[in-house]
Design an enzyme around this catalytic site. Sequence first.
Site, PDB file in Angstrom:
ATOM      1  N   ARG A   1      33.902 -48.319-121.291  1.00 58.52           N
ATOM      2  CA  ARG A   1      32.930 -47.196-120.816  1.00 58.52           C
ATOM      3  C   ARG A   1      32.698 -46.124-121.638  1.00 58.52           C
ATOM      4  NH1 ARG A   1      34.468 -44.771-115.243  1.00 58.52           N
ATOM      5  NH2 ARG A   1      34.437 -46.853-114.580  1.00 58.52           N
TER       6      ARG A   1
ATOM      7  N   GLU B   1      26.101 -49.084-107.539  1.00 54.19           N
ATOM      8  CA  GLU B   1      26.220 -48.914-106.319  1.00 54.19           C
ATOM      9  C   GLU B   1      25.495 -47.797-105.710  1.00 54.19           C
ATOM     10  OE1 GLU B   1      29.372 -48.356-102.543  1.00 54.19           O
ATOM     11  OE2 GLU B   1      30.215 -48.477-104.721  1.00 54.19           O
TER      12      GLU B   1
ATOM     13  N   LYS C   1      32.279 -39.442-110.143  1.00 53.53           N
ATOM     14  CA  LYS C   1      31.288 -39.209-109.004  1.00 53.53           C
ATOM     15  C   LYS C   1      31.714 -38.115-108.098  1.00 53.53           C
ATOM     16  CE  LYS C   1      28.539 -43.410-109.170  1.00 53.53           C
ATOM     17  NZ  LYS C   1      27.949 -44.566-108.203  1.00 53.53           N
TER      18      LYS C   1
END
Length: 589
Positions: free
Chosen positions: A294, A37, A304
Amino acid sequence: MSLENTAVAPSDFIRDIVAKHVADKKYPRIHTRFPPEPNGYLHIGHAKSICLNFGIAHEFGGTCNLRMDDTNPTREEVEYVDSIQKDVNWLVAGWADSNLGLKARGKTPETISSNGKPDFFLGPASKPAALEPFYASDYFDQIYEYAAALINKGKAFVCDLTPEDTDEYRRNAKESPWRNRSVEENLDLFARMKAGEFPDGKRSLRAKIDVASPNIWMRDPLLYRIRHAEHHHTGGKWVIYPMYDFAHCLSDYIEGITHSICTLEFEVHRPLYDWILESLELPRPLPHQYEFARLSLGYTIMSKRKLLQLVQEKIVSGWDDPRMPSISGIRRRGVPAAALRAFAYNIGITKYNGVTDVAVLEHAIREDLNKRALRRLAVLRPIKVVLSNYPEGKTEELDAINNPEDPNAGTRKIPFGRELFIDRDDFMETAPPKFFRLRPGGEVRLKYAYIIKCEEVIKNAAGNIVELRCTADLESKTGGATANRKIKGTIHWVSAAHAVDAEVRLYDRLFTVPEPDAAGDFKSFLNPNSLEVITAKCEPSLKEAKIELRYQFERLGYFAMDKDSQPQKMVFNRTITLRDTWAKEAQKS
């Protein structure tokens, strides 16, 4: 181990699945994608996913798309699109000229595509063979039609609950009062939503699945919400936007993705992924989702939101600050793409979450840079040395090796004269027994040059050392009568008369603990010594330094020229030290 020289492709449970599908000829061609994204900069965690998705396409002669999953216009920006494209291009570009894994899989570059290069950037025929992104927003018309098809099948409805009430109803497994609207009413309301008739939050489109499902993601999830917002790619065309879970699986289908590889937190979303595709009764083979753990890296944060906080509060200079785990920061610090790819390959792909020691990354960087970095002499904290028995005004040119790991790197000439600079760390006035560098009355070899002996220490009025008076064994240079005289210590130096100044930024780990997110405020674990800026004395050949090259300042570490460099002011970033200094500190504690 550099990626380009890997003889055998890595093996993991996802690659094993793909290998079986290839052997069984389940798909005409393997097709993966990397779908970030564009709401922030990519970080090292994304590098693992990039290398997995592009790597599988590369190894199996397949295709990989870079796709912007841009379904939320209020959080996404062109700046992030541009940075993602640049980062991915940098990280995977080297694969186009390597044969990683192809030999191990029984293939050669020539069998991959007509031009001899893997076309893992290709997607639908309308896209060129270049690393340009696809956009989920390009499919909004198709996705809208798929939503209408679900309504026609009685599998979606327009809901009038507020976002807050929707969340509460779903948590409590409670049915929406508008769940049983007729198909006609739902189609009418959905069309009016698209036309912009209703304000944000007034209505939503939801799937009709199971309000009491033990998997909360299956409890009549949202498919569309109203957002009167300008979109970075589609402008003002749309006022309704599909939810990620709805757009993602359909984008995979539209692009012909075969293996939709996600991180482990999306495992609970997979039943919804499958439900949407199966409910539409689509004609072509459906993609399937696979999940892996991950990357969690020691002494690093990946959020983020928290990384943005570091930028906004000016704790770092920006997203590309070399201390940041962002790919742009890693690149600016001087880490080669091949080193990052080798790291991503070596840590493996598993189903289990865990923290990877940052020393594993640092080892990959050192191993790569040792092979490619040009050796140069630089003194970070200079102290002057005067050779009293060396002729005044004399300068000689000495041969120095550019890279002992690469015979083709050749040699260069470095100037030597009566006055030199050495590092303050290489002299100790009162030295312990095992200090093999320079001390009063002691001898040391100057690399590529002579053996010198410290005869006198000159101090200023404050008692600080300002100069060392030494003598040189003028027969100790290579080829001289005493060239083979055994001396335990060898130090680096630069000629004072020829030295050039450079700003050197000594970067270190941003945090002082392995898991700064584990307890308390992550900012309380910031390393106060993560950056030190000094003025160094460098050998004159560094005036010709190039930003794309990497350098080892001998005995000090690996360095890269920074973008802030100007013709009259060189700036170098320390990529990494020669050895793991943190391991020594851990042993002391």
